[in-house]
Design a protein around this motif. Structure first.
Motif, PDB file in Angstrom:
ATOM      1  N   SER A  74       0.821  -1.205   0.000  1.00  0.00           N
ATOM      2  CA  SER A  74       0.000   0.000   0.000  1.00  0.00           C
ATOM      3  C   SER A  74       0.856   1.256   0.000  1.00  0.00           C
ATOM      4  CB  SER A  74      -0.930  -0.009   1.219  1.00  0.00           C
ATOM      5  OG  SER A  74      -1.637   1.207   1.309  1.00  0.00           O
ATOM      6  N   ARG A  75       0.359   2.276  -0.676  1.00  0.00           N
ATOM      7  CA  ARG A  75       0.983   3.609  -0.647  1.00  0.00           C
ATOM      8  C   ARG A  75       0.097   4.597   0.125  1.00  0.00           C
ATOM      9  NH1 ARG A  75       4.982   3.991  -4.739  1.00  0.00           N
ATOM     10  NH2 ARG A  75       5.709   1.872  -5.112  1.00  0.00           N
ATOM     11  N   ASP A  76      -0.930   4.093   0.807  1.00  0.00           N
ATOM     12  CA  ASP A  76      -1.846   4.967   1.540  1.00  0.00           C
ATOM     13  C   ASP A  76      -1.140   5.590   2.739  1.00  0.00           C
ATOM     14  OD1 ASP A  76      -3.806   4.259  -0.234  1.00  0.00           O
ATOM     15  OD2 ASP A  76      -4.682   2.720   1.068  1.00  0.00           O
ATOM     16  N   ALA A  77      -1.532   6.834   3.038  1.00  0.00           N
ATOM     17  CA  ALA A  77      -0.925   7.573   4.150  1.00  0.00           C
ATOM     18  C   ALA A  77      -1.884   7.623   5.331  1.00  0.00           C
ATOM     19  CB  ALA A  77      -0.532   8.974   3.706  1.00  0.00           C
ATOM     20  N   HIS A  78      -2.201   6.467   5.874  1.00  0.00           N
ATOM     21  CA  HIS A  78      -3.015   6.424   7.098  1.00  0.00           C
ATOM     22  C   HIS A  78      -2.732   5.111   7.809  1.00  0.00           C
ATOM     23  CE1 HIS A  78      -5.827   3.459   5.380  1.00  0.00           C
ATOM     24  NE2 HIS A  78      -5.761   4.166   4.261  1.00  0.00           N
ATOM     25  N   ALA A  79      -2.895   5.139   9.123  1.00  0.00           N
ATOM     26  CA  ALA A  79      -2.618   3.961   9.936  1.00  0.00           C
ATOM     27  C   ALA A  79      -3.726   2.924   9.768  1.00  0.00           C
ATOM     28  CB  ALA A  79      -2.485   4.362  11.405  1.00  0.00           C
ATOM     29  N   SER A  80      -3.349   1.654   9.866  1.00  0.00           N
ATOM     30  CA  SER A  80      -4.315   0.563   9.776  1.00  0.00           C
ATOM     31  C   SER A  80      -3.773  -0.628  10.558  1.00  0.00           C
ATOM     32  CB  SER A  80      -4.576   0.181   8.311  1.00  0.00           C
ATOM     33  OG  SER A  80      -3.396  -0.297   7.695  1.00  0.00           O
ATOM     34  N   LEU A  81      -4.677  -1.521  10.951  1.00  0.00           N
ATOM     35  CA  LEU A  81      -4.293  -2.720  11.688  1.00  0.00           C
ATOM     36  C   LEU A  81      -5.369  -3.776  11.510  1.00  0.00           C
ATOM     37  CD1 LEU A  81      -2.343  -4.134  13.651  1.00  0.00           C
ATOM     38  CD2 LEU A  81      -3.685  -3.188  15.538  1.00  0.00           C
ATOM     39  N   SER A  82      -4.941  -4.967  11.135  1.00  0.00           N
ATOM     40  CA  SER A  82      -5.854  -6.092  10.961  1.00  0.00           C
ATOM     41  C   SER A  82      -5.213  -7.317  11.579  1.00  0.00           C
ATOM     42  CB  SER A  82      -6.144  -6.327   9.468  1.00  0.00           C
ATOM     43  OG  SER A  82      -6.935  -7.487   9.293  1.00  0.00           O
ATOM     44  N   LEU A  92       1.986   1.424  10.172  1.00  0.00           N
ATOM     45  CA  LEU A  92       2.318   2.229  11.343  1.00  0.00           C
ATOM     46  C   LEU A  92       2.970   3.531  10.897  1.00  0.00           C
ATOM     47  CD1 LEU A  92       3.891  -0.504  13.667  1.00  0.00           C
ATOM     48  CD2 LEU A  92       1.568   0.408  13.768  1.00  0.00           C
ATOM     49  N   VAL A  93       2.718   4.580  11.664  1.00  0.00           N
ATOM     50  CA  VAL A  93       3.343   5.872  11.371  1.00  0.00           C
ATOM     51  C   VAL A  93       4.781   5.866  11.871  1.00  0.00           C
ATOM     52  CG1 VAL A  93       2.571   6.912  13.534  1.00  0.00           C
ATOM     53  CG2 VAL A  93       3.040   8.383  11.570  1.00  0.00           C
ATOM     54  N   ASP A  94       5.645   6.545  11.136  1.00  0.00           N
ATOM     55  CA  ASP A  94       7.050   6.674  11.503  1.00  0.00           C
ATOM     56  C   ASP A  94       7.552   8.011  10.961  1.00  0.00           C
ATOM     57  OD1 ASP A  94       9.603   6.197  12.408  1.00  0.00           O
ATOM     58  OD2 ASP A  94       9.731   4.175  11.606  1.00  0.00           O
ATOM     59  N   PHE A  95       8.840   8.265  11.091  1.00  0.00           N
ATOM     60  CA  PHE A  95       9.440   9.490  10.568  1.00  0.00           C
ATOM     61  C   PHE A  95      10.479   9.130   9.510  1.00  0.00           C
ATOM     62  CE2 PHE A  95       8.102  10.551  14.878  1.00  0.00           C
ATOM     63  CZ  PHE A  95       7.310  11.659  14.624  1.00  0.00           C
ATOM     64  N   GLN A  96      10.492   9.920   8.463  1.00  0.00           N
ATOM     65  CA  GLN A  96      11.460   9.691   7.406  1.00  0.00           C
ATOM     66  C   GLN A  96      12.864  10.057   7.886  1.00  0.00           C
ATOM     67  OE1 GLN A  96      10.372  11.459   3.653  1.00  0.00           O
ATOM     68  NE2 GLN A  96       8.210  10.953   3.882  1.00  0.00           N
ATOM     69  N   SER A 103      14.745  13.540   9.950  1.00  0.00           N
ATOM     70  CA  SER A 103      13.700  14.413   9.449  1.00  0.00           C
ATOM     71  C   SER A 103      12.468  14.276  10.330  1.00  0.00           C
ATOM     72  CB  SER A 103      13.369  14.050   7.990  1.00  0.00           C
ATOM     73  OG  SER A 103      12.238  14.762   7.551  1.00  0.00           O
ATOM     74  N   SER A 104      11.646  15.315  10.332  1.00  0.00           N
ATOM     75  CA  SER A 104      10.377  15.267  11.056  1.00  0.00           C
ATOM     76  C   SER A 104       9.201  15.007  10.122  1.00  0.00           C
ATOM     77  CB  SER A 104      10.148  16.584  11.807  1.00  0.00           C
ATOM     78  OG  SER A 104      10.135  17.679  10.911  1.00  0.00           O
ATOM     79  N   GLU A 105       9.505  14.670   8.854  1.00  0.00           N
ATOM     80  CA  GLU A 105       8.446  14.349   7.914  1.00  0.00           C
ATOM     81  C   GLU A 105       7.856  12.976   8.241  1.00  0.00           C
ATOM     82  OE1 GLU A 105       7.029  16.132   5.515  1.00  0.00           O
ATOM     83  OE2 GLU A 105       8.249  17.853   6.093  1.00  0.00           O
ATOM     84  N   ILE A 106       6.522  12.894   8.140  1.00  0.00           N
ATOM     85  CA  ILE A 106       5.835  11.644   8.452  1.00  0.00           C
ATOM     86  C   ILE A 106       6.138  10.604   7.369  1.00  0.00           C
ATOM     87  CG2 ILE A 106       3.583  10.558   8.737  1.00  0.00           C
ATOM     88  CD1 ILE A 106       4.367  12.265  11.086  1.00  0.00           C
ATOM     89  N   GLY A 107       6.441   9.379   7.807  1.00  0.00           N
ATOM     90  CA  GLY A 107       6.621   8.248   6.903  1.00  0.00           C
ATOM     91  C   GLY A 107       5.727   7.096   7.336  1.00  0.00           C
ATOM     92  N   TRP A 108       5.729   6.022   6.538  1.00  0.00           N
ATOM     93  CA  TRP A 108       4.815   4.913   6.802  1.00  0.00           C
ATOM     94  C   TRP A 108       5.538   3.588   6.698  1.00  0.00           C
ATOM     95  CZ3 TRP A 108       0.412   6.363   8.897  1.00  0.00           C
ATOM     96  CH2 TRP A 108      -0.017   7.675   8.659  1.00  0.00           C
ATOM     97  N   LEU A 109       5.329   2.758   7.714  1.00  0.00           N
ATOM     98  CA  LEU A 109       5.914   1.425   7.761  1.00  0.00           C
ATOM     99  C   LEU A 109       4.787   0.401   7.624  1.00  0.00           C
ATOM    100  CD1 LEU A 109       8.329  -0.479   8.291  1.00  0.00           C
ATOM    101  CD2 LEU A 109       7.739  -0.354  10.720  1.00  0.00           C
ATOM    102  N   HIS A 201      -0.287  13.755  16.064  1.00  0.00           N
ATOM    103  CA  HIS A 201      -1.336  13.500  17.059  1.00  0.00           C
ATOM    104  C   HIS A 201      -2.513  12.769  16.435  1.00  0.00           C
ATOM    105  CE1 HIS A 201      -4.467  14.952  20.104  1.00  0.00           C
ATOM    106  NE2 HIS A 201      -3.662  14.145  20.750  1.00  0.00           N
ATOM    107  N   ARG A 202      -2.876  13.160  15.223  1.00  0.00           N
ATOM    108  CA  ARG A 202      -3.995  12.499  14.545  1.00  0.00           C
ATOM    109  C   ARG A 202      -3.691  11.029  14.266  1.00  0.00           C
ATOM    110  NH1 ARG A 202      -4.394  15.794  10.708  1.00  0.00           N
ATOM    111  NH2 ARG A 202      -3.164  14.714   9.119  1.00  0.00           N
ATOM    112  N   HIS A 203      -2.484  10.741  13.785  1.00  0.00           N
ATOM    113  CA  HIS A 203      -2.126   9.359  13.472  1.00  0.00           C
ATOM    114  C   HIS A 203      -1.975   8.522  14.735  1.00  0.00           C
ATOM    115  CE1 HIS A 203      -1.855  10.530   9.382  1.00  0.00           C
ATOM    116  NE2 HIS A 203      -0.711  11.169   9.480  1.00  0.00           N
ATOM    117  N   LEU A 204      -1.465   9.122  15.806  1.00  0.00           N
ATOM    118  CA  LEU A 204      -1.332   8.383  17.059  1.00  0.00           C
ATOM    119  C   LEU A 204      -2.701   8.013  17.622  1.00  0.00           C
ATOM    120  CD1 LEU A 204       1.583  10.248  18.888  1.00  0.00           C
ATOM    121  CD2 LEU A 204       1.625   7.946  17.933  1.00  0.00           C
ATOM    122  N   ARG A 205      -3.647   8.924  17.544  1.00  0.00           N
ATOM    123  CA  ARG A 205      -5.010   8.608  18.009  1.00  0.00           C
ATOM    124  C   ARG A 205      -5.600   7.457  17.209  1.00  0.00           C
ATOM    125  NH1 ARG A 205      -6.224  14.225  17.868  1.00  0.00           N
ATOM    126  NH2 ARG A 205      -7.598  13.746  16.116  1.00  0.00           N
TER     127      ARG A 205
END
Length: 330
Positions: A74-82, A92-96, A103-109, A201-205
């Motif tokens: 996936s290339r989607d920029a939002h958290a998910s869990l199944s 999961l959200v991470d930092f680039q 960097s403080s830019e949001i990345g995705w694992l 904060h949004r992604h952590l919630r």
């Protein structure tokens, strides 16, 4: 220096964990996926999505379901869990991480965990996963793929704590500028920090809500042992979420202080402009009156008429000053 050729498409690194001791061994880049899966213990594959061959590789891995496959590519920029009995997958959200700095830019694992395999993918180099790899290689005591996932979240928590400290220091500098009335553009510095805080904060919630939903599921719907790990991960994310929430509140209050400072400056400028207008309006009326091209103007044929007009101008300025003092505007 040439990098060693890898026989696994998109391979960033691979680790093999012994079945009994949990010791970690880095797999040589020339290894094939068949050689890895034939080993005892479990394997951690970390792949880069920039390689177009990665989706085909992931589709052929054992235990990777359709949901897990979609999560990994996936290339989607939002958290998910199944979570099911066979596989746990999500994003999961991470930092680039840049080449020479953090960097403080949001990345995705993206990840998928089975009983014999953990696969992680990313598009950009990430901050926490590199730190997690270094920690795992140093400790060398990982007993299951779920513990690798727990180590990733632990390092993410440490990364967020570090970032919170960095942003706190930046907010301290901005506060110094605000309360010392320094002529600097504090909003330009505050905006990127607030944007990072709000997004994080949004992604952590979201992640916290997903983990809480998993912990409330029936035990026969999730893998054995994942319930306890999910609770531990939820506690860790909740801790950093509180830190980020307090940081968000501080940034909001600081933004209000900056707006208040800007409003005070604007009001002060308007006050000065209003005073100048009040002083200049009466002389303007006098000069406008004597500048009319009509007959029988006062002092038009009188010697010293300009002097009299000047006296009227000075009187009008004095009258304006008296009225402003009378009504306590000055």
């Amino acid at each position: 220096m040439e990098l060693p050729e890898t026989r696994i498409p998109g391979l960033v690194w691979a680790h093999l964990f012994a079945p009994e001791t949990g010791s970690c061994q880095r797999v040589p880049p020339a290894s094939t996926i068949q050689e890895l899966l034939a080993q005892d213990g479990f394997v951690w594959l970390h792949l880069g999505l920039s390689d177009a061959r990665v989706p085909a590789l992931i589709a052929g891995l054992p235990g990777i379901t359709t949901d897990a496959y979609q999560a990994l590519i996936s290339r989607d920029a939002h958290a998910s869990l199944s979570a099911t009995r066979e596989v746990i997958c999500g994003t999961l959200v991470d930092f680039q991480r840049d080449f020479d700095e953090m960097s403080s830019e949001i990345g995705w694992l993206h990840f998928a965990v089975t009983d014999k395999l953990i696969v992680t993918t990313r598009l950009h180099p990430l901050r926490s996963i590199d730190q997690a790899r270094a920690t795992i290689e140093k400790s060398g005591r990982i007993n299951s793929p779920l513990n690798v996932l727990g180590a990733l979240v632990t390092e993410f928590q440490r990364t967020v704590v570090t970032l919170v400290h960095e942003i706190n220091e930046e907010l301290n500098l901005i506060e110094d500028y605000v309360y010392e009335d320094a002529e600097k553009d504090e909003t330009r510095k505050l905006a990127p920090a607030r944007r990072t805080i709000v997004k994080l904060h949004r992604h952590l919630r979201t992640e916290l809500a997903l983990l809480r939903r998993v912990t409330t599921a029936d035990e026969d719907e999730i893998p054995d042992g994942f319930d306890d790990i999910a609770r531990q991960l939820s506690d860790r994310i909740e801790t950093v979420e509180r830190d980020v929430s307090s940081l968000q509140e501080r940034a909001r209050l600081l933004h209000e202080d900056i707006d208040s400072k800007a409003t005070r400056q604007t009001n002060r400028h308007l006050y000065i402009l209003s005073i100048l207008t009040a002083f200049l309006m009466p002389p303007t009326l006098v000069t406008g009156f004597f500048g009319m091209n009509t007959g029988n103007l006062p002092f038009a044929e009188t010697d010293g008429g300009t002097v009299f007009a000047t006296i009227f101008i000075l009187i009008s300025i004095g009258l304006a000053w008296w009225l402003l003092r009378r009504f306590r505007i000055l």
